[in-house]
Write a protein that holds these residues in place. Structure first.
Motif, short mmCIF file in Angstrom:
data_model
loop_
_atom_site.label_atom_id
_atom_site.label_comp_id
_atom_site.label_asym_id
_atom_site.label_seq_id
_atom_site.Cartn_x
_atom_site.Cartn_y
_atom_site.Cartn_z
N ARG A 146 -0.18 -3.19 9.03
CA ARG A 146 0.52 -3.40 10.30
C ARG A 146 1.84 -4.17 10.11
O ARG A 146 2.78 -3.60 9.59
CB ARG A 146 -0.40 -4.10 11.30
N ARG A 147 1.90 -5.44 10.48
CA ARG A 147 3.15 -6.19 10.40
C ARG A 147 3.30 -6.97 9.09
O ARG A 147 4.24 -7.75 8.94
CB ARG A 147 3.27 -7.14 11.60
N VAL A 148 2.40 -6.75 8.18
CA VAL A 148 2.47 -7.41 6.87
C VAL A 148 2.77 -6.35 5.82
O VAL A 148 2.01 -5.38 5.68
CB VAL A 148 1.16 -8.15 6.54
N LEU A 149 3.87 -6.54 5.10
CA LEU A 149 4.29 -5.58 4.07
C LEU A 149 4.48 -6.34 2.77
O LEU A 149 5.05 -7.44 2.76
CB LEU A 149 5.60 -4.89 4.48
N CYS A 150 3.99 -5.78 1.67
CA CYS A 150 4.01 -6.50 0.40
C CYS A 150 4.88 -5.78 -0.62
O CYS A 150 5.08 -4.56 -0.55
CB CYS A 150 2.59 -6.70 -0.13
N ALA A 151 5.38 -6.55 -1.58
CA ALA A 151 6.34 -6.00 -2.54
C ALA A 151 6.23 -6.73 -3.87
O ALA A 151 5.69 -7.83 -3.96
CB ALA A 151 7.77 -6.14 -2.00
N GLY A 152 6.76 -6.09 -4.92
CA GLY A 152 6.85 -6.74 -6.22
C GLY A 152 5.51 -6.81 -6.95
O GLY A 152 4.63 -5.96 -6.76
N ASP A 153 5.37 -7.83 -7.79
CA ASP A 153 4.15 -7.98 -8.59
C ASP A 153 2.91 -8.13 -7.73
O ASP A 153 1.79 -7.93 -8.21
CB ASP A 153 4.27 -9.20 -9.51
N ALA A 154 3.07 -8.47 -6.48
CA ALA A 154 1.92 -8.54 -5.58
C ALA A 154 1.20 -7.20 -5.49
O ALA A 154 -0.02 -7.16 -5.33
CB ALA A 154 2.37 -8.99 -4.18
N TYR B 185 7.62 3.07 4.02
CA TYR B 185 7.80 2.15 2.89
C TYR B 185 6.67 2.34 1.89
O TYR B 185 6.90 2.56 0.69
CB TYR B 185 7.86 0.71 3.39
N SER B 186 5.45 2.27 2.35
CA SER B 186 4.31 2.44 1.45
C SER B 186 4.25 3.85 0.89
O SER B 186 3.97 4.05 -0.29
CB SER B 186 3.01 2.10 2.21
N ALA B 187 4.54 4.84 1.73
CA ALA B 187 4.49 6.24 1.28
C ALA B 187 5.47 6.49 0.14
O ALA B 187 5.19 7.27 -0.77
CB ALA B 187 4.79 7.18 2.45
#
Length: 582
Positions: free
Chosen positions: A303-311, A353-355
């Motif tokens: 939903r409103r949480v998007l993650c990036a990088g080494d995470a 973004y995720s796609a």
């Protein structure tokens, strides 16, 4: 309890978090960046900065700052395989675009040059630029948890200096908090793989190694010696941080036995073992133990949480993909957040973004871990893996010098094994060939031609929707610019040429109908931009009067081969799809 309000909360100040904050502030989006630490990175960590990342930094206005501090490409590329730095050299591989043929491909692919920019130098460039453009940075601030509602996400954070907690309410939260991400855990993002595949040690030190390295300049010197195959990243490594006086050793340890006691005496003994000369003065500046990971997230958002990088992609440093992919995650995400926040795009745009990025994350995790395994044939060719007897190992290594059929076979095997490491040290396609498939890409109905050459080794430019805009040098008067310089900048760009007036009119109609920022670029004789070398004409894959629409990240969103009486309808329809409106 105190509540801080902002549009975007960025958790983490590493490459992904800092690049996200920088891009958001460049686009005028209010954001707060928090980090649990009291400073930025103080050790070299990530360092290889590839062409695609340099293009991103070029668009964000910090490429020159990075280039001024980085080790340039020509000093990176004699990857050496040896028994120790002072010992016997076993072979070299021209790497990081320094092979003459690969160098030509690099020159043709991008206006930017690959370089070596250690993380403790990169982070200040990104963060300082972000703060100067509006990011509110809070050190000593640890993210604890978050809750979501229909219109916001509220994070609970702790001020580690005062010891109290407060809330940050944002419309979106970006989790860029590294390989032990609490945001990913709290968001419940699904992951594949496992942590802790092998154990490694980093030992950062100062020593003048000019006499051992300046004649064969490189970023990486691989030490193939007994014990080098235990844990680690496939072999012992001496990495140049700053030529030729700042260095880092990477050495493995048995994960089941646990990391050794990292005393200064132990660290110095490992360094001298890889240097092969105990008389060289060495000053240890830091030590750390870490694990090789093989894990990626299947989805980057909740939903409103998007993650990036080494995470969301955790892997060894092989191929130098970590910080590059992290910065490119940020670049993909920031423009989407900007357009959703200002109402130009629907929230559905963020689903892309995720796609688009999750497949890239999976690819680089698999590639980096595969590169570790591809070191084993070098040891096999030397006969190092055939015995546990140290003296016999060295006899096996020396056997390659024999004037016998067996010696000739061993020499050939060693040459082939080292040459095969090109997939780690010259994987230009892995770095540059990302082609997105998502609802923010409008297919043009043509069949996918795939890749004509190995997609990992060779960059193959294309204007097929989803691909990155190809680089070509064009001119405006006395000024030379890359086609990439004409796109980007947080806006859409429509490329056309002679006879493409209908597309310029369509762009104006789209501005009025959708409120979207879009500029037009016409390339050709007598146009604002000219193509003196004919490179753009060869690369564009459309006619003079056709159209290419690039998104703010310079990826092709829409393509049409020629003029059309329905240009306005086609372009507005494409933009509506990209923006998530239908």
């Amino acid at each position: 309890m105190e509540t801080v309000e902002t549009d975007v909360l960025v958790v983490g100040s590493g490459p992904a978090g800092a690049a996200t904050a920088l891009a958001l502030s460049t686009y005028g989006v209010p954001n707060v960046m928090v980090t649990r630490y009291g400073s930025l990175a103080d050790t070299p960590r990530a360092h290889i900065t590839n062409q695609r990342t340099m293009e991103v930094l070029r668009d964000l206005g910090v490429e020159d700052q990075v280039t001024a501090q980085a080790t340039p490409q020509p000093l990176m590329g004699n990857t050496v395989f040896c028994t120790s730095l002072a010992g016997e050299e076993l072979g070299r591989l021209r790497s990081w675009g320094n092979d003459p043929l690969v160098q030509a491909a690099h020159e043709l692919a991008s206006p930017s040059r690959l370089c070596d920019m250690p993380q403790h130098l990169m982070e200040p460039v990104l963060v300082n630029a972000a703060v100067s453009r509006g990011t509110a940075l809070r050190f000593h601030t640890e993210y604890l948890s978050h809750e979501q509602s229909d219109d916001c996400v509220t994070a609970l954070v702790e001020d580690r200096l005062r010891g109290d907690t407060y809330r940050v309410r944002a419309r979106y939260l970006v989790g860029a908090d590294g390989g032990r991400s609490r945001v990913v855990e709290n968001a419940g993002l699904p992951t594949v793989g496992r942590m802790g595949v092998a154990g490694s040690l980093n030992i950062v030190f100062e020593a003048d190694l000019t006499h051992l390295t300046a004649h064969r300049p490189s970023t990486l010197y691989w030490v193939l010696a007994p014990g080098a195959t235990v844990g680690g990243i496939g072999a012992g490594l001496v990495r140049c941080v700053r030529p030729w006086t700042e260095w880092m050793v990477v050495w493995g340890y048995d994960l089941e036995a646990g990391p050794p006691d990292l005393t200064e005496e132990f660290a110095r003994s490992v360094v001298h073992r890889l240097l092969g000369d105990d008389t060289i003065p060495v000053r240890i500046t830091s030590t750390s133990a870490w694990t090789v990971n093989h894990l990626y997230a299947e989805s980057y958002a909740d939903r409103r949480v998007l993650c990036a990088g080494d995470a969301v992609h955790r892997h060894p440093p092989s191929n130098g993909l970590g910080s590059n992919t992290s910065i490119q995650d940020a670049y993909n995400l920031a423009w989407k957040l900007k357009l959703v926040l200002d109402g130009t795009a629907a929230p559905a745009l963020l689903d892309t973004y995720s796609a688009e990025r999750a497949p890239v994350g999976r690819q680089i995790v698999e590639r980096a871990n595969r590169s570790i395994g591809e070191t084993a044939p070098v040891f096999e060719a030397l006969g190092v893996l055939a015995t546990s007897d140290t003296e016999q190992m060295w006899r096996n290594v020396d056997a390659r010098k024999a004037a016998t059929p067996e010696g000739a076979k061993q020499r050939q095997g060693l040459r082939e094994a080292i040459a095969a490491k090109v997939y780690e040290f010259n994987a230009h396609g892995v770095e540059m060939n990302q082609r997105y498939v998502s609802d923010a890409i409008v297919p043009d109905g043509t069949p996918d031609p795939g890749f004509g050459r190995d997609p990992e080794l060779y960059h193959q430019p294309s204007t097929r929707p989803g691909a990155k805009l190809p680089h070509a040098w064009v001119v405006r008067g006395r000024e030379r610019l890359s086609t990439l310089d004409l796109g980007g900048h947080g806006r859409f760009t429509l490329f056309t040429g002679i006879g493409g007036d209908c597309w310029e009119e369509a762009a104006e109609a789209a501005r009025k109908a959708l409120g979207v920022e879009i500029v037009t670029v016409s390339i050709g004789p007598g146009q604002e931009y000219e193509d003196p070398y004919g490179d753009w004409a060869r690369l564009r894959e459309i006619g003079d009067c056709g159209a290419l629409l690039t998104r703010p990240d310079n990826h092709i969103g829409f393509r049409h081969p020629e003029m059309s009486p329905h240009a306005g309808e086609l372009l507005i329809g494409a933009l509506r799809k990209i923006l998530g409106h239908g």
